[in-house]
Design a protein around this motif. Sequence first.
Motif, PDB file in Angstrom:
ATOM      1  N   ASN A  39       7.371  -9.801   1.747  1.00  0.00           N
ATOM      2  CA  ASN A  39       6.011  -9.813   2.311  1.00  0.00           C
ATOM      3  C   ASN A  39       6.056  -9.274   3.653  1.00  0.00           C
ATOM      4  OD1 ASN A  39       5.586 -11.510   0.001  1.00  0.00           O
ATOM      5  ND2 ASN A  39       6.382 -13.261   0.934  1.00  0.00           N
ATOM      6  N   ALA A  40       5.157  -8.683   4.030  1.00  0.00           N
ATOM      7  CA  ALA A  40       5.013  -7.849   5.213  1.00  0.00           C
ATOM      8  C   ALA A  40       3.480  -7.725   5.454  1.00  0.00           C
ATOM      9  CB  ALA A  40       5.434  -6.250   4.871  1.00  0.00           C
ATOM     10  N   ARG A  41       3.190  -7.894   6.665  1.00  0.00           N
ATOM     11  CA  ARG A  41       1.826  -7.907   7.285  1.00  0.00           C
ATOM     12  C   ARG A  41       1.929  -7.271   8.747  1.00  0.00           C
ATOM     13  NH1 ARG A  41      -1.833 -13.089   7.647  1.00  0.00           N
ATOM     14  NH2 ARG A  41      -0.256 -13.788   9.105  1.00  0.00           N
ATOM     15  N   ARG A  42       1.082  -6.503   9.100  1.00  0.00           N
ATOM     16  CA  ARG A  42       0.988  -5.614  10.356  1.00  0.00           C
ATOM     17  C   ARG A  42       0.413  -6.576  11.310  1.00  0.00           C
ATOM     18  NH1 ARG A  42       1.639  -0.140  11.213  1.00  0.00           N
ATOM     19  NH2 ARG A  42       1.908   1.191   9.456  1.00  0.00           N
ATOM     20  N   ASN A  43       0.775  -6.603  12.679  1.00  0.00           N
ATOM     21  CA  ASN A  43       0.169  -7.407  13.699  1.00  0.00           C
ATOM     22  C   ASN A  43      -1.243  -7.005  13.520  1.00  0.00           C
ATOM     23  OD1 ASN A  43       2.763  -8.319  14.477  1.00  0.00           O
ATOM     24  ND2 ASN A  43       2.949  -6.734  16.066  1.00  0.00           N
ATOM     25  N   GLY A  44      -2.050  -8.313  13.661  1.00  0.00           N
ATOM     26  CA  GLY A  44      -3.579  -8.272  13.656  1.00  0.00           C
ATOM     27  C   GLY A  44      -4.383  -7.949  12.576  1.00  0.00           C
ATOM     28  N   SER A  45      -3.405  -7.975  11.400  1.00  0.00           N
ATOM     29  CA  SER A  45      -4.017  -7.520  10.010  1.00  0.00           C
ATOM     30  C   SER A  45      -4.025  -8.737   9.145  1.00  0.00           C
ATOM     31  CB  SER A  45      -3.400  -6.449   9.259  1.00  0.00           C
ATOM     32  OG  SER A  45      -3.608  -6.423   8.197  1.00  0.00           O
ATOM     33  N   ALA A  46      -5.151  -8.996   8.505  1.00  0.00           N
ATOM     34  CA  ALA A  46      -5.306  -9.942   7.549  1.00  0.00           C
ATOM     35  C   ALA A  46      -4.730  -9.728   6.226  1.00  0.00           C
ATOM     36  CB  ALA A  46      -6.769 -10.373   7.287  1.00  0.00           C
ATOM     37  N   ILE A  47      -4.266  -8.467   5.949  1.00  0.00           N
ATOM     38  CA  ILE A  47      -3.611  -8.167   4.399  1.00  0.00           C
ATOM     39  C   ILE A  47      -2.454  -8.100   4.551  1.00  0.00           C
ATOM     40  CG2 ILE A  47      -3.695  -6.149   3.082  1.00  0.00           C
ATOM     41  CD1 ILE A  47      -6.299  -7.250   3.334  1.00  0.00           C
ATOM     42  N   GLN A  48      -1.853  -9.006   3.730  1.00  0.00           N
ATOM     43  CA  GLN A  48      -0.439  -9.056   3.367  1.00  0.00           C
ATOM     44  C   GLN A  48       0.105  -8.177   2.179  1.00  0.00           C
ATOM     45  OE1 GLN A  48       1.452 -12.708   1.941  1.00  0.00           O
ATOM     46  NE2 GLN A  48       2.541 -12.837   3.581  1.00  0.00           N
ATOM     47  N   THR A  49       1.092  -7.701   2.453  1.00  0.00           N
ATOM     48  CA  THR A  49       1.726  -6.742   1.280  1.00  0.00           C
ATOM     49  C   THR A  49       2.739  -7.441   0.490  1.00  0.00           C
ATOM     50  OG1 THR A  49       0.994  -4.448   2.345  1.00  0.00           O
ATOM     51  CG2 THR A  49       2.452  -4.587   0.366  1.00  0.00           C
ATOM     52  N   ARG A  50       2.587  -7.717  -0.655  1.00  0.00           N
ATOM     53  CA  ARG A  50       3.587  -8.466  -1.559  1.00  0.00           C
ATOM     54  C   ARG A  50       4.324  -7.434  -2.624  1.00  0.00           C
ATOM     55  NH1 ARG A  50       0.660 -14.276  -2.396  1.00  0.00           N
ATOM     56  NH2 ARG A  50       0.718 -15.053  -0.240  1.00  0.00           N
ATOM     57  N   GLU A  51       5.756  -7.540  -2.428  1.00  0.00           N
ATOM     58  CA  GLU A  51       6.406  -6.476  -3.420  1.00  0.00           C
ATOM     59  C   GLU A  51       7.469  -7.491  -4.131  1.00  0.00           C
ATOM     60  OE1 GLU A  51       7.093  -2.334  -1.762  1.00  0.00           O
ATOM     61  OE2 GLU A  51       7.597  -3.672  -0.276  1.00  0.00           O
ATOM     62  N   GLU A  52       7.667  -6.986  -5.477  1.00  0.00           N
ATOM     63  CA  GLU A  52       8.765  -7.818  -6.246  1.00  0.00           C
ATOM     64  C   GLU A  52       9.230  -6.887  -7.052  1.00  0.00           C
ATOM     65  OE1 GLU A  52       8.326 -11.901  -7.723  1.00  0.00           O
ATOM     66  OE2 GLU A  52       7.963 -10.811  -9.706  1.00  0.00           O
ATOM     67  N   ASP A  53      10.707  -6.951  -6.948  1.00  0.00           N
ATOM     68  CA  ASP A  53      11.581  -6.049  -7.710  1.00  0.00           C
ATOM     69  C   ASP A  53      12.421  -7.155  -8.883  1.00  0.00           C
ATOM     70  OD1 ASP A  53      10.604  -3.892  -6.467  1.00  0.00           O
ATOM     71  OD2 ASP A  53      12.430  -4.212  -4.883  1.00  0.00           O
ATOM     72  N   LYS A  54      12.494  -6.681  -9.912  1.00  0.00           N
ATOM     73  CA  LYS A  54      13.274  -7.557 -11.025  1.00  0.00           C
ATOM     74  C   LYS A  54      14.181  -6.615 -11.801  1.00  0.00           C
ATOM     75  CE  LYS A  54      11.318 -11.100 -13.242  1.00  0.00           C
ATOM     76  NZ  LYS A  54      10.498 -11.829 -14.318  1.00  0.00           N
ATOM     77  N   ILE A  55      15.342  -6.976 -11.682  1.00  0.00           N
ATOM     78  CA  ILE A  55      16.451  -6.219 -12.554  1.00  0.00           C
ATOM     79  C   ILE A  55      17.215  -7.093 -13.242  1.00  0.00           C
ATOM     80  CG2 ILE A  55      18.414  -4.530 -12.432  1.00  0.00           C
ATOM     81  CD1 ILE A  55      16.626  -5.196  -9.321  1.00  0.00           C
ATOM     82  N   ASN A  56      16.938  -6.731 -14.871  1.00  0.00           N
ATOM     83  CA  ASN A  56      17.755  -7.440 -15.829  1.00  0.00           C
ATOM     84  C   ASN A  56      18.958  -6.507 -16.393  1.00  0.00           C
ATOM     85  OD1 ASN A  56      16.497 -10.014 -16.758  1.00  0.00           O
ATOM     86  ND2 ASN A  56      14.673  -8.735 -16.409  1.00  0.00           N
ATOM     87  N   THR A  57      19.891  -7.051 -16.461  1.00  0.00           N
ATOM     88  CA  THR A  57      21.263  -6.209 -16.909  1.00  0.00           C
ATOM     89  C   THR A  57      21.812  -6.784 -17.976  1.00  0.00           C
ATOM     90  OG1 THR A  57      21.699  -5.511 -14.461  1.00  0.00           O
ATOM     91  CG2 THR A  57      23.312  -5.084 -16.073  1.00  0.00           C
ATOM     92  N   LEU A  58      22.172  -5.736 -18.974  1.00  0.00           N
ATOM     93  CA  LEU A  58      22.946  -6.513 -20.376  1.00  0.00           C
ATOM     94  C   LEU A  58      24.179  -5.614 -20.084  1.00  0.00           C
ATOM     95  CD1 LEU A  58      20.238  -6.525 -23.063  1.00  0.00           C
ATOM     96  CD2 LEU A  58      21.308  -8.416 -21.785  1.00  0.00           C
TER      97      LEU A  58
END
Length: 404
Positions: A39-58
């Motif tokens: 989760n990242a948000r610049r100072n003074g900004s109301a917009i939060q960027t949300r990223e998600e990475d999922k790795i499944n390994t067999l």
Amino acid sequence: MDPQQHALTYARLNLHSDSRWTQDVTLTASWQQSLEGRNARRNGSAIQTREEDKINTLGFSADVFSRLNDYWTANSGIELYHDKVNSAKHDFDTATGVAGPAVRGLYPDDSRYGNYSLYTLSHFNFNQWVIDAGLRFNTFDIRIKDVTLGDVKITPSALVANAAVMYKILDNQSLYLSYSSGYRAPNVDDMGTLGIVDFRYEVPASNLKPEQSQNIEAGYKLQTGRVSLALAAYHMDLSNIITRVATGDQIDGYTVYRKENSQSSYIRGFEAEFSLAATENLNFSGGVAHAYGQNTSADEPMRRIPPFNGRLMSEYRTDKWFAAAEFRFASSQTRLAQGDIDDNRIGPNGTAAWQVVNLYAGYRFSQLHINASLQNIFDEDYRMHGSGINGVGASAWIEASMEF
């Protein structure tokens, strides 16, 4: 970072037979999943960027131990691993509570990475001589679908080898010499990263080649009832090294980098370890390591080479309890590559020398085990060279475990 999760499940079957070809067989099947959110948000900004990475390994591996005769044994087998990478990103308006649509994440969504190998390693024991020799064939199936890259499929492969000879000077002393070749195929992170990573902006690269290495090592070992000693010196040549290269552009104030096979280097150094049983209960141990790396392509030091470092430890142990003191240290590292100087985790002044003292103790009450530690008791402000986080300050830990 939220969340950070890792799950692993595996099943293993061990089989034994009287056949010299399949004396012991080990089969292992596994599934694991890694999940990381940012989760990242610049100072003074109301917009939060949300990223998600999922790795499944067999994964699946089969190892066969063969005892072909009195002086020749071998391990042979296969290893199969398949990764599926899912990655997404969206903007969330913290003022209104409205989430934007999912867009491309740090990695191309639904990327696939197959890693398959076949190997054999033979062991020969001729009285004073011990010889190991082996081959491994590795092939990869890398598939990336992305609007930035288009559809990318590469299938690199390599045959690598290793050989080692040990000569027993006496029953408790030996000399050895070893050679090995290595190989690393580009991964999804190398080829598909798009976005801000550690204060830089990375863009994908689709034309990467595998990295390769050649390593030679020589050493001496001593093992008696009370003393053990190991000395080793090595030299490794690296080619087709995958590095980040600045493109000259900027995005949102961040310098843009792309991965390229742009460099060749070598690393040479030595390591030493010892252990001394002073009495039946008191033991001293320690070790030191030194490495020197040179980027021959750019005629500068190789990046992130650790400084001279080591540890000393004393331990007193009885049937019921133990107590130990550990001293860890590293010298300063000011021999820097330009990439080290530009890296906010290192900077133009390099990494300062440090010394840390840790204390450990434990007691066993029948089935209950209690272990405690006091780490960095002098509250040294220190950092491992190349790390983005300083080491733990003065702290206390305690754990309890039960045997049934």
